[in-house]
Design a protein around this motif. Structure first.
Motif, PDB file in Angstrom:
ATOM      1  N   VAL A 196       0.838  -1.205   0.000  1.00 58.55           N
ATOM      2  CA  VAL A 196       0.000   0.000   0.000  1.00 58.55           C
ATOM      3  C   VAL A 196       0.873   1.256   0.000  1.00 58.55           C
ATOM      4  O   VAL A 196       0.632   2.206  -0.769  1.00 58.55           O
ATOM      5  CB  VAL A 196      -0.955  -0.002   1.212  1.00 58.55           C
ATOM      6  CG1 VAL A 196      -1.749   1.300   1.279  1.00 58.55           C
ATOM      7  CG2 VAL A 196      -1.903  -1.199   1.149  1.00 58.55           C
ATOM      8  N   LEU A 197       1.900   1.275   0.829  1.00 61.51           N
ATOM      9  CA  LEU A 197       2.779   2.443   0.910  1.00 61.51           C
ATOM     10  C   LEU A 197       3.628   2.603  -0.357  1.00 61.51           C
ATOM     11  O   LEU A 197       3.933   3.738  -0.767  1.00 61.51           O
ATOM     12  CB  LEU A 197       3.681   2.339   2.143  1.00 61.51           C
ATOM     13  CG  LEU A 197       2.940   2.359   3.491  1.00 61.51           C
ATOM     14  CD1 LEU A 197       3.917   2.149   4.645  1.00 61.51           C
ATOM     15  CD2 LEU A 197       2.169   3.658   3.671  1.00 61.51           C
ATOM     16  N   ASN A 198       4.012   1.497  -0.984  1.00 58.11           N
ATOM     17  CA  ASN A 198       4.738   1.573  -2.247  1.00 58.11           C
ATOM     18  C   ASN A 198       3.871   2.204  -3.333  1.00 58.11           C
ATOM     19  O   ASN A 198       4.337   3.009  -4.144  1.00 58.11           O
ATOM     20  CB  ASN A 198       5.198   0.188  -2.695  1.00 58.11           C
ATOM     21  CG  ASN A 198       6.335  -0.363  -1.847  1.00 58.11           C
ATOM     22  OD1 ASN A 198       6.958   0.368  -1.081  1.00 58.11           O
ATOM     23  ND2 ASN A 198       6.592  -1.657  -1.966  1.00 58.11           N
ATOM     24  N   ARG A 199       2.607   1.859  -3.330  1.00 53.35           N
ATOM     25  CA  ARG A 199       1.691   2.459  -4.299  1.00 53.35           C
ATOM     26  C   ARG A 199       1.479   3.949  -4.000  1.00 53.35           C
ATOM     27  O   ARG A 199       1.381   4.767  -4.929  1.00 53.35           O
ATOM     28  CB  ARG A 199       0.347   1.728  -4.269  1.00 53.35           C
ATOM     29  CG  ARG A 199       0.392   0.327  -4.860  1.00 53.35           C
ATOM     30  CD  ARG A 199      -0.993  -0.248  -5.031  1.00 53.35           C
ATOM     31  NE  ARG A 199      -0.984  -1.551  -5.682  1.00 53.35           N
ATOM     32  CZ  ARG A 199      -2.059  -2.146  -6.196  1.00 53.35           C
ATOM     33  NH1 ARG A 199      -3.256  -1.552  -6.101  1.00 53.35           N
ATOM     34  NH2 ARG A 199      -1.974  -3.317  -6.780  1.00 53.35           N
ATOM     35  N   LEU A 200       1.409   4.292  -2.728  1.00 57.41           N
ATOM     36  CA  LEU A 200       1.272   5.702  -2.363  1.00 57.41           C
ATOM     37  C   LEU A 200       2.454   6.514  -2.888  1.00 57.41           C
ATOM     38  O   LEU A 200       2.280   7.643  -3.364  1.00 57.41           O
ATOM     39  CB  LEU A 200       1.176   5.828  -0.841  1.00 57.41           C
ATOM     40  CG  LEU A 200       1.157   7.240  -0.270  1.00 57.41           C
ATOM     41  CD1 LEU A 200      -0.106   7.988  -0.715  1.00 57.41           C
ATOM     42  CD2 LEU A 200       1.239   7.204   1.256  1.00 57.41           C
ATOM     43  N   ARG A 201       3.634   5.953  -2.828  1.00 54.65           N
ATOM     44  CA  ARG A 201       4.825   6.650  -3.306  1.00 54.65           C
ATOM     45  C   ARG A 201       4.886   6.732  -4.825  1.00 54.65           C
ATOM     46  O   ARG A 201       5.350   7.728  -5.390  1.00 54.65           O
ATOM     47  CB  ARG A 201       6.077   5.931  -2.777  1.00 54.65           C
ATOM     48  CG  ARG A 201       7.382   6.529  -3.272  1.00 54.65           C
ATOM     49  CD  ARG A 201       8.552   5.593  -3.005  1.00 54.65           C
ATOM     50  NE  ARG A 201       8.300   4.241  -3.496  1.00 54.65           N
ATOM     51  CZ  ARG A 201       8.346   3.897  -4.775  1.00 54.65           C
ATOM     52  NH1 ARG A 201       8.620   4.795  -5.709  1.00 54.65           N
ATOM     53  NH2 ARG A 201       8.099   2.652  -5.140  1.00 54.65           N
ATOM     54  N   PRO A 206      -2.735   6.206  -7.078  1.00 51.96           N
ATOM     55  CA  PRO A 206      -3.283   7.405  -6.428  1.00 51.96           C
ATOM     56  C   PRO A 206      -2.341   7.973  -5.369  1.00 51.96           C
ATOM     57  O   PRO A 206      -1.437   7.287  -4.876  1.00 51.96           O
ATOM     58  CB  PRO A 206      -4.585   6.900  -5.819  1.00 51.96           C
ATOM     59  CG  PRO A 206      -4.991   5.765  -6.695  1.00 51.96           C
ATOM     60  CD  PRO A 206      -3.705   5.101  -7.082  1.00 51.96           C
ATOM     61  N   ASP A 207      -2.569   9.203  -4.975  1.00 53.11           N
ATOM     62  CA  ASP A 207      -1.628   9.911  -4.106  1.00 53.11           C
ATOM     63  C   ASP A 207      -2.090  10.049  -2.657  1.00 53.11           C
ATOM     64  O   ASP A 207      -1.536  10.840  -1.900  1.00 53.11           O
ATOM     65  CB  ASP A 207      -1.325  11.289  -4.682  1.00 53.11           C
ATOM     66  CG  ASP A 207      -2.581  12.115  -4.891  1.00 53.11           C
ATOM     67  OD1 ASP A 207      -3.681  11.635  -4.541  1.00 53.11           O
ATOM     68  OD2 ASP A 207      -2.458  13.249  -5.399  1.00 53.11           O
ATOM     69  N   THR A 208      -3.123   9.298  -2.250  1.00 55.40           N
ATOM     70  CA  THR A 208      -3.514   9.247  -0.833  1.00 55.40           C
ATOM     71  C   THR A 208      -3.757   7.791  -0.455  1.00 55.40           C
ATOM     72  O   THR A 208      -4.051   6.943  -1.314  1.00 55.40           O
ATOM     73  CB  THR A 208      -4.793  10.047  -0.546  1.00 55.40           C
ATOM     74  OG1 THR A 208      -5.918   9.408  -1.172  1.00 55.40           O
ATOM     75  CG2 THR A 208      -4.666  11.493  -1.033  1.00 55.40           C
ATOM     76  N   ILE A 209      -3.625   7.502   0.841  1.00 52.89           N
ATOM     77  CA  ILE A 209      -3.851   6.130   1.316  1.00 52.89           C
ATOM     78  C   ILE A 209      -5.283   5.705   1.041  1.00 52.89           C
ATOM     79  O   ILE A 209      -5.541   4.571   0.607  1.00 52.89           O
ATOM     80  CB  ILE A 209      -3.520   6.029   2.824  1.00 52.89           C
ATOM     81  CG1 ILE A 209      -2.012   6.194   3.042  1.00 52.89           C
ATOM     82  CG2 ILE A 209      -4.007   4.697   3.398  1.00 52.89           C
ATOM     83  CD1 ILE A 209      -1.582   6.202   4.489  1.00 52.89           C
ATOM     84  N   TYR A 210      -6.213   6.592   1.269  1.00 55.53           N
ATOM     85  CA  TYR A 210      -7.630   6.269   1.034  1.00 55.53           C
ATOM     86  C   TYR A 210      -7.852   5.897  -0.432  1.00 55.53           C
ATOM     87  O   TYR A 210      -8.495   4.891  -0.747  1.00 55.53           O
ATOM     88  CB  TYR A 210      -8.514   7.446   1.434  1.00 55.53           C
ATOM     89  CG  TYR A 210      -9.985   7.192   1.208  1.00 55.53           C
ATOM     90  CD1 TYR A 210     -10.767   6.566   2.170  1.00 55.53           C
ATOM     91  CD2 TYR A 210     -10.595   7.557  -0.010  1.00 55.53           C
ATOM     92  CE1 TYR A 210     -12.130   6.317   1.953  1.00 55.53           C
ATOM     93  CE2 TYR A 210     -11.943   7.298  -0.235  1.00 55.53           C
ATOM     94  CZ  TYR A 210     -12.695   6.685   0.749  1.00 55.53           C
ATOM     95  OH  TYR A 210     -14.050   6.428   0.508  1.00 55.53           O
ATOM     96  N   LYS A 211      -7.341   6.715  -1.354  1.00 52.00           N
ATOM     97  CA  LYS A 211      -7.553   6.461  -2.782  1.00 52.00           C
ATOM     98  C   LYS A 211      -6.832   5.206  -3.251  1.00 52.00           C
ATOM     99  O   LYS A 211      -7.332   4.487  -4.120  1.00 52.00           O
ATOM    100  CB  LYS A 211      -7.074   7.672  -3.589  1.00 52.00           C
ATOM    101  CG  LYS A 211      -7.943   8.899  -3.438  1.00 52.00           C
ATOM    102  CD  LYS A 211      -7.398  10.054  -4.268  1.00 52.00           C
ATOM    103  CE  LYS A 211      -8.261  11.309  -4.115  1.00 52.00           C
ATOM    104  NZ  LYS A 211      -7.726  12.440  -4.916  1.00 52.00           N
ATOM    105  N   VAL A 212      -5.666   4.950  -2.675  1.00 47.59           N
ATOM    106  CA  VAL A 212      -4.942   3.719  -3.038  1.00 47.59           C
ATOM    107  C   VAL A 212      -5.762   2.497  -2.663  1.00 47.59           C
ATOM    108  O   VAL A 212      -5.914   1.558  -3.446  1.00 47.59           O
ATOM    109  CB  VAL A 212      -3.562   3.676  -2.350  1.00 47.59           C
ATOM    110  CG1 VAL A 212      -2.948   2.276  -2.462  1.00 47.59           C
ATOM    111  CG2 VAL A 212      -2.616   4.704  -2.976  1.00 47.59           C
ATOM    112  N   ILE A 213      -6.295   2.480  -1.458  1.00 48.68           N
ATOM    113  CA  ILE A 213      -7.045   1.313  -0.975  1.00 48.68           C
ATOM    114  C   ILE A 213      -8.362   1.160  -1.719  1.00 48.68           C
ATOM    115  O   ILE A 213      -8.798   0.035  -2.012  1.00 48.68           O
ATOM    116  CB  ILE A 213      -7.268   1.432   0.548  1.00 48.68           C
ATOM    117  CG1 ILE A 213      -5.909   1.293   1.281  1.00 48.68           C
ATOM    118  CG2 ILE A 213      -8.251   0.362   1.041  1.00 48.68           C
ATOM    119  CD1 ILE A 213      -5.974   1.519   2.771  1.00 48.68           C
ATOM    120  N   HIS A 214      -9.004   2.271  -2.054  1.00 47.42           N
ATOM    121  CA  HIS A 214     -10.312   2.220  -2.716  1.00 47.42           C
ATOM    122  C   HIS A 214     -10.224   2.268  -4.240  1.00 47.42           C
ATOM    123  O   HIS A 214     -11.252   2.371  -4.924  1.00 47.42           O
ATOM    124  CB  HIS A 214     -11.204   3.358  -2.214  1.00 47.42           C
ATOM    125  CG  HIS A 214     -11.756   3.111  -0.852  1.00 47.42           C
ATOM    126  ND1 HIS A 214     -11.083   3.455   0.312  1.00 47.42           N
ATOM    127  CD2 HIS A 214     -12.920   2.531  -0.440  1.00 47.42           C
ATOM    128  CE1 HIS A 214     -11.800   3.124   1.356  1.00 47.42           C
ATOM    129  NE2 HIS A 214     -12.939   2.555   0.934  1.00 47.42           N
TER     130      HIS A 214
END
Length: 285
Positions: A196-201, A206-214
């Motif tokens: 999840v954090l790798n995708r955030l970076r 997407p550029d937020t934790i919420y958007k990455v997960i959803h």
């Protein structure tokens, strides 16, 4: 006759005097003979010593110098005393004692150094343990990234950008780890948080934790509603805290994972490069 009678003691006196004179001459003659004999003997001994290299040097020197063996008993005594092993033994014993003391001192220093190193290592281990324990219980509120990786908190000055983690996003991250990896090993939970954090970076997500997960069709618990039903357990909370503090069970370029036995879509497995398998999850980049 009267004169002879009065001087009758003169004849015995003359006899005695004559005997004394003869005796003195005899003694002098005998002494000269002995001296000549000794001189001759010493000359012969000196010559013999000079021609006999097997004799000790000190005896050869005495013979060549004309010194009587019997008259130099003190010199012989000193020579033989020096030749005896007693003095050398004392010196050897003293040297051995000094060497033993030096060895004991070196051993004591080595033990002290080893003890100091061990204590320093234990102290460092305790510090690392305390740091790890803090990471398990206290998530950071700020994340620091470079273009290619998530940084530890200590490396914040190297960051090219940062991200503030809200309490809501922290709880959401704990829930997705719980929903995706409830039955997985602790390292597997940390690895899910890493993804999840790798995708955030990454600029590709997407550029937020919420958007990455959803993000649509990325995490199955979001689609089937499991994400809303789960309550994070202790392991999931610790795993998220550890990942936020920089613990990595997969590399920074790992963006996917799936269970090969449960997944309906194996496109990722066919198109992405496998990184590692932890528990039932296989991770890809």
């Amino acid at each position: 006759m009267e004169i002879i009678s009065k001087n009758r003691w003169v004849a015995p006196m003359l006899s005695v005097l004559l005997v004394c004179i003869v005796g003195v001459n005899v003694v002098q003659a005998t002494g000269k003979w002995n001296e000549a004999s000794d001189s001759k003997q010493m000359t012969e001994l000196a010559s013999s010593a000079h021609n006999s290299p097997s004799l000790p040097q000190d005896q050869r020197r005495m013979m060549e110098d004309g010194t009587s063996l019997s008259s130099d008993t003190s010199g012989q005594s000193v020579t033989w005393t020096n030749a005896l092993p007693a003095k050398n033994w004392l010196l050897t014993a003293q040297e051995e004692r000094e060497q033993q003391e030096a060895a004991a001192k070196q051993k004591a220093q080595a033990i002290a150094t080893a003890k100091a190193k061990k204590e320093a290592a234990l102290k460092l281990a305790k510090m690392e343990h305390a740091k790890a324990a803090a990471a398990m219980s206290t998530p950071p509120q700020q994340l620091y990234f470079t273009r290619t990786k998530l940084l530890n908190q200590e490396d914040a000055k190297l960051a090219t950008w940062s991200y503030s983690v809200s309490d809501k996003e922290l709880h959401l991250l704990q829930k997705i780890v719980m929903a995706e990896a409830e039955g997985e090993p602790y390292k597997g939970k940390v690895a899910v948080a890493n993804v999840v954090l790798n995708r955030l970076r990454s600029a590709n997500f997407p550029d937020t934790i919420y958007k990455v997960i959803h993000q649509k069709s990325q995490f199955s618990p979001v689609a089937n509603g499991r994400l809303k039903r789960v309550t994070p357990n202790e392991d999931s909370i610790k795993a998220v805290n550890a990942a936020l503090n920089g613990q990595k069970e997969v590399s920074d370029d790992t963006y996917y994972f799936l269970s090969l036995t449960l997944a309906d879509d194996l496109t990722v497995a066919r198109t992405k490069k496998e990184v590692k398998t932890i528990g039932h999850h296989t991770f890809y980049k």
